[in-house]
Design an enzyme around this catalytic site. Sequence first.
Site, PDB file in Angstrom:
ATOM      1  N   ASN A  42       0.826  -1.198   0.000  1.00 30.56           N
ATOM      2  CA  ASN A  42       0.000   0.000   0.000  1.00 30.56           C
ATOM      3  C   ASN A  42       0.866   1.257   0.000  1.00 30.56           C
ATOM      4  O   ASN A  42       1.930   1.303   0.624  1.00 30.56           O
ATOM      5  CB  ASN A  42      -1.019   0.001   1.141  1.00 30.56           C
ATOM      6  CG  ASN A  42      -0.443  -0.291   2.508  1.00 30.56           C
ATOM      7  OD1 ASN A  42       0.550  -0.989   2.651  1.00 30.56           O
ATOM      8  ND2 ASN A  42      -1.059   0.254   3.532  1.00 30.56           N
ATOM      9  N   ILE A  43       0.402   2.236  -0.741  1.00 28.72           N
ATOM     10  CA  ILE A  43       1.105   3.521  -0.874  1.00 28.72           C
ATOM     11  C   ILE A  43       0.090   4.604  -0.520  1.00 28.72           C
ATOM     12  O   ILE A  43      -0.877   4.826  -1.263  1.00 28.72           O
ATOM     13  CB  ILE A  43       1.642   3.715  -2.307  1.00 28.72           C
ATOM     14  CG1 ILE A  43       2.573   2.547  -2.693  1.00 28.72           C
ATOM     15  CG2 ILE A  43       2.379   5.058  -2.426  1.00 28.72           C
ATOM     16  CD1 ILE A  43       2.998   2.538  -4.155  1.00 28.72           C
ATOM     17  N   GLU A  44       0.299   5.217   0.631  1.00 34.46           N
ATOM     18  CA  GLU A  44      -0.664   6.211   1.118  1.00 34.46           C
ATOM     19  C   GLU A  44      -0.282   7.621   0.669  1.00 34.46           C
ATOM     20  O   GLU A  44       0.791   7.861   0.127  1.00 34.46           O
ATOM     21  CB  GLU A  44      -0.749   6.102   2.644  1.00 34.46           C
ATOM     22  CG  GLU A  44      -1.273   4.735   3.064  1.00 34.46           C
ATOM     23  CD  GLU A  44      -1.519   4.586   4.550  1.00 34.46           C
ATOM     24  OE1 GLU A  44      -1.031   5.410   5.340  1.00 34.46           O
ATOM     25  OE2 GLU A  44      -2.224   3.620   4.901  1.00 34.46           O
ATOM     26  N   CYS A  53      -4.206   0.464  -2.402  1.00 32.24           N
ATOM     27  CA  CYS A  53      -3.955  -0.798  -1.689  1.00 32.24           C
ATOM     28  C   CYS A  53      -2.865  -1.621  -2.366  1.00 32.24           C
ATOM     29  O   CYS A  53      -2.638  -1.522  -3.589  1.00 32.24           O
ATOM     30  CB  CYS A  53      -5.223  -1.642  -1.667  1.00 32.24           C
ATOM     31  SG  CYS A  53      -6.595  -0.915  -0.772  1.00 32.24           S
ATOM     32  N   GLU A  55      -2.887  -4.728  -3.158  1.00 30.77           N
ATOM     33  CA  GLU A  55      -3.395  -5.620  -4.212  1.00 30.77           C
ATOM     34  C   GLU A  55      -3.451  -4.922  -5.566  1.00 30.77           C
ATOM     35  O   GLU A  55      -3.064  -5.483  -6.589  1.00 30.77           O
ATOM     36  CB  GLU A  55      -4.815  -6.105  -3.865  1.00 30.77           C
ATOM     37  CG  GLU A  55      -4.899  -6.939  -2.606  1.00 30.77           C
ATOM     38  CD  GLU A  55      -5.160  -6.114  -1.349  1.00 30.77           C
ATOM     39  OE1 GLU A  55      -4.616  -5.007  -1.211  1.00 30.77           O
ATOM     40  OE2 GLU A  55      -5.926  -6.603  -0.503  1.00 30.77           O
ATOM     41  N   CYS A  86     -10.287  -5.170   0.153  1.00 27.67           N
ATOM     42  CA  CYS A  86     -11.406  -4.227   0.164  1.00 27.67           C
ATOM     43  C   CYS A  86     -12.262  -4.406  -1.093  1.00 27.67           C
ATOM     44  O   CYS A  86     -11.862  -5.074  -2.051  1.00 27.67           O
ATOM     45  CB  CYS A  86     -10.897  -2.784   0.274  1.00 27.67           C
ATOM     46  SG  CYS A  86     -10.296  -2.088  -1.274  1.00 27.67           S
ATOM     47  N   CYS A  89     -10.642  -3.383  -4.488  1.00 28.67           N
ATOM     48  CA  CYS A  89      -9.667  -4.365  -4.981  1.00 28.67           C
ATOM     49  C   CYS A  89     -10.363  -5.608  -5.522  1.00 28.67           C
ATOM     50  O   CYS A  89      -9.929  -6.196  -6.510  1.00 28.67           O
ATOM     51  CB  CYS A  89      -8.672  -4.735  -3.884  1.00 28.67           C
ATOM     52  SG  CYS A  89      -7.507  -3.398  -3.538  1.00 28.67           S
TER      53      CYS A  89
HETATM   54  N1  THU Z   1      -5.107  -1.800   2.570  1.00 23.98           N
HETATM   55  C1  THU Z   1      -4.485  -2.589   1.640  1.00 23.98           C
HETATM   56  O1  THU Z   1      -3.432  -2.223   1.103  1.00 23.98           O
HETATM   57  N2  THU Z   1      -5.059  -3.770   1.320  1.00 23.98           N
HETATM   58  C2  THU Z   1      -6.154  -4.300   1.942  1.00 23.98           C
HETATM   59  O2  THU Z   1      -6.580  -5.398   1.612  1.00 23.98           O
HETATM   60  C3  THU Z   1      -6.825  -3.542   3.009  1.00 23.98           C
HETATM   61  C4  THU Z   1      -6.370  -2.138   3.185  1.00 23.98           C
HETATM   62  C5  THU Z   1      -4.443  -0.558   2.962  1.00 23.98           C
HETATM   63  C6  THU Z   1      -5.101   0.719   2.546  1.00 23.98           C
HETATM   64  C7  THU Z   1      -4.548   1.689   3.563  1.00 23.98           C
HETATM   65  O3  THU Z   1      -3.283   2.162   3.150  1.00 23.98           O
HETATM   66  C8  THU Z   1      -4.355   0.846   4.819  1.00 23.98           C
HETATM   67  O4  THU Z   1      -4.363  -0.508   4.364  1.00 23.98           O
HETATM   68  C9  THU Z   1      -5.397   1.035   5.884  1.00 23.98           C
HETATM   69  O5  THU Z   1      -6.664   0.926   5.359  1.00 23.98           O
END
Ligand code: THU
Length: 127
Positions: A42-44, A53, A55, A86, A89
Site C-alpha cells: 500500500n502507498i498512502e 492498496c 493488491e 477491500c 480491490c
Molecule cells: N489496505 C491494503 O493495502 N489492502 C487491503 O486489503 C486492506 C487495506 C491498505 C489501505 C490503507 O493504506 C491501509 O491498508 C489502511 O486501510
Amino acid sequence: MTNEELINIAVKAMKRAYAPYSQFKVGAALLTKSGKVFEGFNIENSSYGLSICAERVAIFSAVVAGERNFEKIAIVADTDKLVSPCGACRQVMSEFGDFQVIMTNTSGQLIVRNVSELLPFAFKLKG
Ligand code: THU
C-alpha cells in the site's frame, strides 16, 4: 510456486509499504499464469483518498508489464486477523478472471478463496 513461497514474497513487500498515516502495512504478491511474480504494497497519500492498496499496486504493475492472466495472489498484513481485500480491490481483481486469493497474516493464519467467491455477481461490462 507454492502458497508459502508466494506469501514470503508478500511479507517482504509488506515491509516496504508506505503507510505513514494508518501505520497499517499490507503486502501482496501476484503470480501470473506465465510464472512471473509481481509485488505490491500500500502507498498512502496525505490526501488520504488517493492512497492505493497493495493488491491494486501488484495487479496494475503486472498489467503494465503485459500480464493479464493470474494464478493467485497472496495478501499479508502484520495483524491478528487475516487481511481481506477491500471492495475496490475485489472489483479490480474480477476484471482479470477468477484466480485464487490467499489471505493471511504474519502469524500464519490462512484462508484461500476464489475472486468469484469474494465478489459474487461482480459488475462486468462484457464477458
Ligand atoms: N489496505 C491494503 O493495502 N489492502 C487491503 O486489503 C486492506 C487495506 C491498505 C489501505 C490503507 O493504506 C491501509 O491498508 C489502511 O486501510
